[in-house]
Design a protein around this motif. Structure first.
Motif, mmCIF file in Angstrom:
data_model
loop_
_atom_site.group_PDB
_atom_site.id
_atom_site.type_symbol
_atom_site.label_atom_id
_atom_site.label_comp_id
_atom_site.label_asym_id
_atom_site.label_seq_id
_atom_site.Cartn_x
_atom_site.Cartn_y
_atom_site.Cartn_z
ATOM 1 N N ASN A 51 -2.147 8.365 3.358
ATOM 2 C CA ASN A 51 -1.078 7.820 4.191
ATOM 3 C C ASN A 51 -1.256 6.325 4.451
ATOM 4 O OD1 ASN A 51 -3.372 8.424 5.651
ATOM 5 N ND2 ASN A 51 -2.303 9.054 7.498
ATOM 6 N N PHE A 52 -2.334 5.713 3.921
ATOM 7 C CA PHE A 52 -2.506 4.266 3.982
ATOM 8 C C PHE A 52 -2.193 3.685 2.599
ATOM 9 C CE2 PHE A 52 -5.800 3.659 7.681
ATOM 10 C CZ PHE A 52 -4.966 4.346 8.533
ATOM 11 N N ARG A 53 -1.926 2.412 2.574
ATOM 12 C CA ARG A 53 -1.684 1.724 1.302
ATOM 13 C C ARG A 53 -2.546 0.463 1.231
ATOM 14 N NH1 ARG A 53 -0.453 5.688 0.082
ATOM 15 N NH2 ARG A 53 1.415 6.589 -0.808
ATOM 16 N N LYS A 60 0.763 -0.752 -2.501
ATOM 17 C CA LYS A 60 2.121 -0.229 -2.347
ATOM 18 C C LYS A 60 2.973 -0.359 -3.608
ATOM 19 C CE LYS A 60 4.169 -0.436 2.159
ATOM 20 N NZ LYS A 60 4.306 -1.287 3.337
ATOM 21 N N ASP A 64 3.964 3.941 -5.110
ATOM 22 C CA ASP A 64 5.252 3.982 -4.423
ATOM 23 C C ASP A 64 5.829 5.385 -4.536
ATOM 24 O OD1 ASP A 64 6.031 4.191 -7.040
ATOM 25 O OD2 ASP A 64 6.948 2.200 -7.148
ATOM 26 N N SER A 136 -7.069 8.356 10.705
ATOM 27 C CA SER A 136 -5.731 8.432 11.305
ATOM 28 C C SER A 136 -5.434 9.802 11.911
ATOM 29 C CB SER A 136 -4.669 8.074 10.264
ATOM 30 O OG SER A 136 -4.758 8.957 9.154
ATOM 31 N N ARG A 166 -3.611 -3.896 10.424
ATOM 32 C CA ARG A 166 -2.279 -3.410 10.016
ATOM 33 C C ARG A 166 -1.892 -3.985 8.658
ATOM 34 N NH1 ARG A 166 1.342 -1.405 14.480
ATOM 35 N NH2 ARG A 166 0.132 -1.491 16.391
ATOM 36 N N ASN A 169 -4.103 -2.083 5.938
ATOM 37 C CA ASN A 169 -3.695 -0.703 5.595
ATOM 38 C C ASN A 169 -2.256 -0.666 5.076
ATOM 39 O OD1 ASN A 169 -1.895 -0.066 7.923
ATOM 40 N ND2 ASN A 169 -3.767 -0.076 9.152
ATOM 41 N N ASP A 170 -1.512 -1.720 5.351
ATOM 42 C CA ASP A 170 -0.171 -1.947 4.808
ATOM 43 C C ASP A 170 0.847 -0.864 5.164
ATOM 44 O OD1 ASP A 170 1.521 -3.719 3.688
ATOM 45 O OD2 ASP A 170 1.060 -3.254 1.599
ATOM 46 N N VAL A 171 0.521 -0.079 6.200
ATOM 47 C CA VAL A 171 1.526 0.858 6.722
ATOM 48 C C VAL A 171 1.659 0.658 8.234
ATOM 49 C CG1 VAL A 171 1.297 2.631 4.924
ATOM 50 C CG2 VAL A 171 -0.211 2.718 6.919
ATOM 51 N N ASP A 172 1.162 -0.506 8.706
ATOM 52 C CA ASP A 172 1.305 -0.876 10.110
ATOM 53 C C ASP A 172 0.581 0.089 11.039
ATOM 54 O OD1 ASP A 172 2.256 -2.963 11.589
ATOM 55 O OD2 ASP A 172 4.084 -1.910 12.225
ATOM 56 N N PHE A 173 -0.532 0.631 10.584
ATOM 57 C CA PHE A 173 -1.260 1.601 11.412
ATOM 58 C C PHE A 173 -2.172 0.840 12.383
ATOM 59 C CE2 PHE A 173 -4.081 5.019 12.604
ATOM 60 C CZ PHE A 173 -3.228 6.113 12.623
#
Ligand code: SAM
Length: 391
Positions: A51-53, A60, A64, A136, A166, A169-173
């Motif tokens: 779930n991370f990128r 990403k 994709d 996460s 954020r 991890n490129d998914v704003d986590f």
């Protein structure tokens, strides 16, 4: 769909067929490889999804919505994983690490943990059962994993600054949710050793130049004295999609220097043979290691290759046995296991035979290559991704 420049699942080099040699005599000692290395550590990837990128692992642009993840039927079932793991344990494995992708995304993982925790070792020593996670989902799962028999956990966290983390991890986590996961793991007793001391709860930070070097000291300050061991990992040229180059690698020696600016450190002995981490203890005012302040570790897979002691095998999500993180091909254990006739003894003798022929030492060889050839397309294009082989 845009044109892709990486090898996709279907284009990966074909798996190697698993030989099934005659079974060795019952009193044959566990195998060593061509460099005399025993088989001790098994990493099992339970999913190729995450779930991370993180840009250095599953960027990403590549991973994709069109990325061809493995269909569920191709994944090893929990029963297949446990069956394979039992044979590895018979051959000498004493540590099993679940990984991925993000292992906590695999449904009902606690069931697998329970099955693995119940595998007896030939000498009666307990298996060391651990898991690597991005944290996460850990706040939700720590207690049930502990109850199922997981001993300890390593959480990946690349910085404390929310904006830096954020972006990585490129998914704003957010950082705070990972810290909650770490706290839940501690509360659940993950990482407590037989004496009730917290020795096995670890946080791994990949250090990448121009990205998170400024997070080294904040991370050290945060975890110093917490009982949690922080380890810094050199950014590796694993896989073919992260655009790795040597300029992005901050050598571990520089990490230690950074920390020494604020906290004196003293080198510590390795805690186990084949350990990949160099340990450094926080020193007190007299310059002596103070266990209450804890330790940090560095994993220098690029600048100080540790192939010589590598006792690790990897079982990919779809049941291929890889002998090195940088291998391009794996042995198709799943076909052997799904075939009608293979007995457990056949599987064990096949794994033993493969291990016996192992001569991999990629990182040592990379160290002797000219700097630019280690990152050129030809040498890396066919390497499998870390999310698939298991980090
Ligand atoms: N999702 C889990 C996690 O985040 O820990 C398990 C899989 S992840 C591939 C395992 C570890 O590999 C993470 O700590 C990640 O930061 C690290 N990693 C991924 N790509 C890397 C690279 N190119 N160099 C060094 N470490 C890397």
């Amino acid at each position: 769909m845009s044109e892709r420049v990486i090898p996709l699942v279907a284009q990966r080099p074909p798996a190697l067929t698993v030989p099934v040699p005659a079974q060795p005599a019952a009193d044959t000692p566990p195998p060593t490889d061509t460099l005399g290395r025993p088989l001790r550590d098994l990493r099992i990837s339970v999913t190729d999804r995450c779930n991370f990128r993180c840009s250095y692992c599953m960027p990403k642009e590549v991973f994709d919505k069109d990325y061809p993840y493995l269909p569920h039927a191709d994944l090893l079932s929990f029963e297949e994983i446990t069956r394979a793991a039992r044979q590895f344990v018979a051959l000498g494995v004493r540590k099993i690490r679940l990984t991925g992708g993000e292992p906590l995304l695999r449904k009902n993982l606690e069931i697998l943990v329970e099955q693995l925790a119940n595998i007896p070792t030939p000498d009666g020593t307990p298996l060391d059962l651990t898991l690597t996670t991005n944290g996460s989902l850990l706040a939700r799962k720590a207690k049930s994993l502990k109850d199922a028999g997981l001993n300890r956990v390593t959480v990946s966290l690349d910085g404390l600054d929310d904006a830096v983390f954020r972006a990585m991890n490129d998914v704003d986590f957010p950082v705070s949710d990972v810290l909650d996961g770490i706290a839940a793991a501690k509360d659940a007793g993950l990482g407590l050793d037989a004496n009730g001391l917290l020795t096995g709860l670890k946080v791994n930070m990949v250090v990448k130049r121009r990205t998170n070097v400024d997070q080294i000291l904040p991370m050290a300050r945060h975890f110093r004295g917490s009982g949690i061991t922080l380890r810094f990992i050199e950014y590796m040229d694993v896989g073919a999609t992260n655009g790795w180059c040597m300029d992005d690698v901050l050598p571990s020696a520089d990490v230690i220097q950074h920390i020494q600016q604020e906290f004196p450190l003293v080198p510590l002995e390795a805690s186990a043979p084949g350990e990949t981490t160099q340990r450094w203890g926080y020193a007190n005012a007299a310059g002596v290691f103070d266990p209450a302040l804890g330790e940090v570790g560095v994993i220098s897979s690029v600048t100080q290759a540790f192939c010589r002691d590598c006792n690790r095998a990897r079982l990919s999500t779809e049941g291929k046995l890889y002998l090195c993180l940088f291998a391009t091909q794996g042995y198709d254990l799943r076909s052997l296991m799904r075939g009608a006739q293979a007995t457990d003894a056949d599987i064990a003798s096949a794994i033993g035979h493969i291990w016996h022929g192992r001569d991999d030492r990629y990182s040592e060889l990379r160290a002797s290559m000219p700097a630019d050839s280690a990152s050129d397309g030809s040498s890396s294009a066919r390497r499998v991704e870390m999310s698939y082989i298991g980090g």
